[in-house]
Design an enzyme around this catalytic site. Structure first.
Site, PDB file in Angstrom:
ATOM      1  N   ASN A   9       0.862  -1.188   0.000  1.00  0.00           N
ATOM      2  CA  ASN A   9       0.000   0.000   0.000  1.00  0.00           C
ATOM      3  C   ASN A   9       0.896   1.235   0.000  1.00  0.00           C
ATOM      4  O   ASN A   9       1.460   1.605   1.022  1.00  0.00           O
ATOM      5  CB  ASN A   9      -0.909  -0.011   1.235  1.00  0.00           C
ATOM      6  CG  ASN A   9      -1.796   1.214   1.312  1.00  0.00           C
ATOM      7  OD1 ASN A   9      -1.942   1.960   0.351  1.00  0.00           O
ATOM      8  ND2 ASN A   9      -2.405   1.430   2.468  1.00  0.00           N
ATOM      9  N   TRP A  10       0.996   1.873  -1.170  1.00  0.00           N
ATOM     10  CA  TRP A  10       1.907   3.015  -1.298  1.00  0.00           C
ATOM     11  C   TRP A  10       1.328   4.284  -0.686  1.00  0.00           C
ATOM     12  O   TRP A  10       2.040   5.282  -0.538  1.00  0.00           O
ATOM     13  CB  TRP A  10       2.229   3.258  -2.773  1.00  0.00           C
ATOM     14  CG  TRP A  10       3.006   2.158  -3.416  1.00  0.00           C
ATOM     15  CD1 TRP A  10       3.332   0.948  -2.879  1.00  0.00           C
ATOM     16  CD2 TRP A  10       3.556   2.159  -4.739  1.00  0.00           C
ATOM     17  NE1 TRP A  10       4.042   0.190  -3.776  1.00  0.00           N
ATOM     18  CE2 TRP A  10       4.193   0.912  -4.935  1.00  0.00           C
ATOM     19  CE3 TRP A  10       3.562   3.083  -5.778  1.00  0.00           C
ATOM     20  CZ2 TRP A  10       4.834   0.582  -6.123  1.00  0.00           C
ATOM     21  CZ3 TRP A  10       4.195   2.754  -6.967  1.00  0.00           C
ATOM     22  CH2 TRP A  10       4.832   1.520  -7.133  1.00  0.00           C
ATOM     23  N   LYS A  11       0.041   4.270  -0.380  1.00  0.00           N
ATOM     24  CA  LYS A  11      -0.644   5.438   0.194  1.00  0.00           C
ATOM     25  C   LYS A  11      -0.415   6.672  -0.696  1.00  0.00           C
ATOM     26  O   LYS A  11      -0.239   6.540  -1.902  1.00  0.00           O
ATOM     27  CB  LYS A  11      -0.208   5.662   1.645  1.00  0.00           C
ATOM     28  CG  LYS A  11      -0.411   4.412   2.514  1.00  0.00           C
ATOM     29  CD  LYS A  11      -0.187   4.664   3.975  1.00  0.00           C
ATOM     30  CE  LYS A  11      -0.429   3.385   4.765  1.00  0.00           C
ATOM     31  NZ  LYS A  11      -0.321   3.596   6.223  1.00  0.00           N
ATOM     32  N   HIS A  97      -9.609   0.856   4.889  1.00  0.00           N
ATOM     33  CA  HIS A  97      -8.358   1.088   5.618  1.00  0.00           C
ATOM     34  C   HIS A  97      -8.626   2.035   6.782  1.00  0.00           C
ATOM     35  O   HIS A  97      -9.487   2.916   6.704  1.00  0.00           O
ATOM     36  CB  HIS A  97      -7.316   1.676   4.670  1.00  0.00           C
ATOM     37  CG  HIS A  97      -5.935   1.700   5.216  1.00  0.00           C
ATOM     38  ND1 HIS A  97      -5.508   2.664   6.110  1.00  0.00           N
ATOM     39  CD2 HIS A  97      -4.873   0.877   5.027  1.00  0.00           C
ATOM     40  CE1 HIS A  97      -4.254   2.426   6.433  1.00  0.00           C
ATOM     41  NE2 HIS A  97      -3.835   1.360   5.791  1.00  0.00           N
ATOM     42  N   GLU A  99      -7.216   4.568   7.795  1.00  0.00           N
ATOM     43  CA  GLU A  99      -7.121   5.978   7.436  1.00  0.00           C
ATOM     44  C   GLU A  99      -8.390   6.453   6.720  1.00  0.00           C
ATOM     45  O   GLU A  99      -8.818   7.599   6.888  1.00  0.00           O
ATOM     46  CB  GLU A  99      -5.884   6.199   6.564  1.00  0.00           C
ATOM     47  CG  GLU A  99      -4.593   5.974   7.334  1.00  0.00           C
ATOM     48  CD  GLU A  99      -3.394   5.645   6.468  1.00  0.00           C
ATOM     49  OE1 GLU A  99      -2.328   5.370   7.032  1.00  0.00           O
ATOM     50  OE2 GLU A  99      -3.538   5.652   5.223  1.00  0.00           O
ATOM     51  N   GLU A 169      -5.363  -4.681  10.925  1.00  0.00           N
ATOM     52  CA  GLU A 169      -4.485  -3.555  11.244  1.00  0.00           C
ATOM     53  C   GLU A 169      -4.564  -3.237  12.743  1.00  0.00           C
ATOM     54  O   GLU A 169      -5.598  -2.747  13.199  1.00  0.00           O
ATOM     55  CB  GLU A 169      -4.933  -2.285  10.537  1.00  0.00           C
ATOM     56  CG  GLU A 169      -5.038  -2.295   9.040  1.00  0.00           C
ATOM     57  CD  GLU A 169      -5.551  -0.933   8.580  1.00  0.00           C
ATOM     58  OE1 GLU A 169      -4.712  -0.057   8.321  1.00  0.00           O
ATOM     59  OE2 GLU A 169      -6.775  -0.731   8.512  1.00  0.00           O
ATOM     60  N   GLY A 175       2.537   4.039  14.522  1.00  0.00           N
ATOM     61  CA  GLY A 175       2.879   5.431  14.790  1.00  0.00           C
ATOM     62  C   GLY A 175       2.665   5.862  16.232  1.00  0.00           C
ATOM     63  O   GLY A 175       2.630   7.055  16.530  1.00  0.00           O
ATOM     64  N   SER A 215       2.958  -2.899  11.227  1.00  0.00           N
ATOM     65  CA  SER A 215       4.282  -2.493  10.753  1.00  0.00           C
ATOM     66  C   SER A 215       5.113  -3.731  10.438  1.00  0.00           C
ATOM     67  O   SER A 215       5.890  -4.198  11.258  1.00  0.00           O
ATOM     68  CB  SER A 215       4.975  -1.627  11.813  1.00  0.00           C
ATOM     69  OG  SER A 215       4.245  -0.444  12.038  1.00  0.00           O
ATOM     70  N   GLY A 236       3.062  -1.194   4.291  1.00  0.00           N
ATOM     71  CA  GLY A 236       3.076   0.239   4.055  1.00  0.00           C
ATOM     72  C   GLY A 236       4.450   0.722   3.644  1.00  0.00           C
ATOM     73  O   GLY A 236       4.875   0.556   2.503  1.00  0.00           O
ATOM     74  N   GLY A 237       5.171   1.333   4.581  1.00  0.00           N
ATOM     75  CA  GLY A 237       6.453   1.951   4.283  1.00  0.00           C
ATOM     76  C   GLY A 237       7.459   1.047   3.594  1.00  0.00           C
ATOM     77  O   GLY A 237       8.170   1.474   2.677  1.00  0.00           O
TER      78      GLY A 237
END
Length: 252
Positions: A9-11, A97, A99, A169, A175, A215, A236-237
């Site tokens: 997921n590149w967001k 998601h 977010e 998730e 974070g 993560s 993600g990252g």
């Protein structure tokens, strides 16, 4: 047996030059990716059409979207429909998601409609669920996650839900400085599988893919993927670095 899935997921990251280079870097690593796992990338929507052409002959890597609307067409400025995604041969689409839930107020009813619409057009929904820190600390997280799944997915038939990928998730561990252990992730994955099995039968429960959306990095992927009910990751990252994403694919 559940399919192993690795979805990136590149967001809302990378300009076009950066995104195109990332695709090229992934293609250079083609022979090093785990061929037993389904590899999916979900770039920003403005890049999907271009990447669809680049990846057209690359059967080993699938294209996914980060979001869609439930209507096939109409006066919905700024939205993207499942029909439009299907026309670009998009195979997967993320739904719900954390977010999207938090920042754009997506509720159970909307997510149910999106999931159904994607299934109607042969696109696999990656349905996200998970709890925030206050829910985890209140010790009602099990009931909270089950409600998310039941409200949005349990109106589907057994055949339909078997085509859904569920991504857990732990929002409380993203974070916040807190870390979800592999055992904590496995607890929820096992609970989800048990609940799906109870509702839709043993065959569906065994075959549905449940992936981890916390993560996940090269350093912890092996421990996570070794758990009985974790069938992959929504990354993600680490999906923004080709060699890390490739390394994670070989962690099963």
């Amino acid at each position: 047996m559940s399919k192993q899935i690795l979805a990136g997921n590149w967001k809302m990251n990378l300009d076009y030059a950066e995104a195109k280079k990332l695709v090229q870097d992934l293609l250079k690593l083609k022979d090093k990716f785990n061929k037993d796992a389904e590899v999916v990338i979900c770039p920003s929507p403005v890049y999907i059409a271009v990447f669809a052409e680049i990846l057209a002959k690359e059967k080993w890597i699938k294209l996914g979207a980060q979001n869609c609307y439930f209507a096939d067409n109409g006066a919905y400025t700024g939205e993207v429909s499942p029909v439009q995604l299907k026309s670009l041969e998009v195979d997967y689409c993320i739904v719900g998601h954390s977010e999207r839930r938090d920042f754009f107020n997506e509720d159970y009813a909307l997510l149910a409609k999106k999931t159904k619409a994607l299934l109607n057009h042969g696109i696999t929904p990656i349905f996200c669920c998970g709890e925030q820190l206050q829910v985890r600390e209140s010790n009602v997280y099990r009931e909270f996650v089950m409600k998310q799944i039941e409200e949005a997915l349990f109106s589907l038939s057994a055949e339909e839900i078997s085509k859904v990928v569920i991504a857990y998730e732990p929002v409380w561990a993203i974070g916040t400085g807190k870390t979800a252990t592999a055992e904590q992730a496995q607890e929820i994955h096992a609970l989800i599988r048990a609940r799906v099995t109870a509702k839709f039968g043993e065959k569906v429960g065994k075959e549905i893919s449940i992936i981890y959306g916390g993560s996940c990095k090269p350093e912890n992927a092996k421990e996570l993927f070794a758990q009985n009910d974790i069938n992959g990751g929504l990354i993600g990252g680490a999906s923004l670095v080709a060699k890390d994403f490739c390394e994670i694919s070989n962690s099963f």
